[in-house]
Design an enzyme around this catalytic site. Structure first.
Site, mmCIF file in Angstrom:
data_model
loop_
_atom_site.group_PDB
_atom_site.id
_atom_site.type_symbol
_atom_site.label_atom_id
_atom_site.label_comp_id
_atom_site.label_asym_id
_atom_site.label_seq_id
_atom_site.Cartn_x
_atom_site.Cartn_y
_atom_site.Cartn_z
ATOM 1 N N ASP A 153 -1.858 -0.953 6.040
ATOM 2 C CA ASP A 153 -1.981 -0.332 7.355
ATOM 3 C C ASP A 153 -3.426 -0.034 7.704
ATOM 4 O OD1 ASP A 153 -2.090 3.163 7.123
ATOM 5 O OD2 ASP A 153 -2.069 1.837 5.379
ATOM 6 N N ASP A 212 0.869 -1.159 0.000
ATOM 7 C CA ASP A 212 0.000 0.000 0.000
ATOM 8 C C ASP A 212 0.918 1.224 0.000
ATOM 9 O OD1 ASP A 212 -2.341 1.635 0.342
ATOM 10 O OD2 ASP A 212 -1.825 1.776 2.463
ATOM 11 N N CYS A 213 0.358 2.400 -0.271
ATOM 12 C CA CYS A 213 1.194 3.597 -0.316
ATOM 13 C C CYS A 213 1.065 4.428 0.963
ATOM 14 C CB CYS A 213 0.847 4.434 -1.546
ATOM 15 S SG CYS A 213 1.982 5.834 -1.818
ATOM 16 N N ASP A 214 -0.074 5.078 1.141
ATOM 17 C CA ASP A 214 -0.272 5.969 2.285
ATOM 18 C C ASP A 214 -0.309 5.189 3.585
ATOM 19 O OD1 ASP A 214 -0.680 8.534 0.820
ATOM 20 O OD2 ASP A 214 -2.362 7.426 -0.032
#
Length: 218
Positions: free
Chosen positions: A168, A10-12
């Protein structure tokens, strides 16, 4: 535990530390629009979600945000992150270990590609993910549905059951599990929903340095 064929980040909140300022701004925008919500509740409900799905949920409760809400949000992102963005502590080291093991990897996020260009760009991570970035705008349904992770695995050429996801958010963890992938859910943030991540099927960890021990790379 088997060595995976593909690591999907995932990124953020996993690569870049944007959930804090992003959700603070979102809580302000929603409250100003007549949908009162605290920063903490915004983090819990909307982390890992696309702005399209956020708008749909809010408007389903009777609060109109305007046809241009998503576009206004994306236009405001450069200003929001103008002061800079930090990487999640120690994630660069894990990426280095994945590269050293010659394991394929990619990023799959609810955000638009244009947002990733900004956040990965200012942190210096963008070159590491060139040609391997996937956005929820590429599929019919975003997280918590499995579409995005299944799309990323398909394009990268790997079976879902041979992939692992680093997430997250509860929505992202649910999406990875629904895709038939093993999900490692980062909960190093003090506001992480540990109970939600665990009940969604994620393998919890709170330090990126632990990932190389949890995910066999060789």
């Amino acid at each position: 535990m088997m060595v995976p064929d593909l690591v999907i980040f995932d990124c953020d909140g996993v690569l870049v530390d944007t959930e804090g300022p992003g959700n603070l701004r979102l809580s302000q925008w929603l409250t100003e629009a007549g949908y009162a919500i605290s920063y903490e509740d915004c983090r819990k409900r909307f982390s890992g979600r696309s702005m399209t799905s956020v708008q749909a949920e809010v408007e389903a409760e009777g609060v109109p945000l305007g046809a241009d809400f998503v576009e206004r949000w994306n236009l405001a992102l450069p200003d929001l992150f103008a002061a800079g963005v930090d990487t999640i502590p120690n994630v660069r080291g894990f990426i280095d270990e994945v590269q050293a093991a010659s394991l394929p990897y990619c990023v799959a996020t609810s955000a638009r590609l244009s947002k990733m260009q900004i956040t990965l760009g200012v942190t210096g991570l963008l070159p590491l993910f060139a040609g391997r970035m996937f956005s929820a705008t590429m599929v019919a349904r975003g997280k918590p549905f499995p579409d995005l992770f299944l799309h990323a695995a398909s394009v990268m050429g790997f079976a879902p059951e041979r992939c692992v996801v680093v997430e997250d958010s509860v929505a992202g963890t649910q999406a990875g599990i629904a895709a038939g992938m093993r999900v490692f859910s980062y909960c190093g943030d003090p506001l992480a929903d540990r109970e939600g991540l665990s009940s969604s099927g994620g393998i919890l960890f709170d330090d990126m340095r632990a990932l190389a021990r949890l995910i066999p790379l060789r």
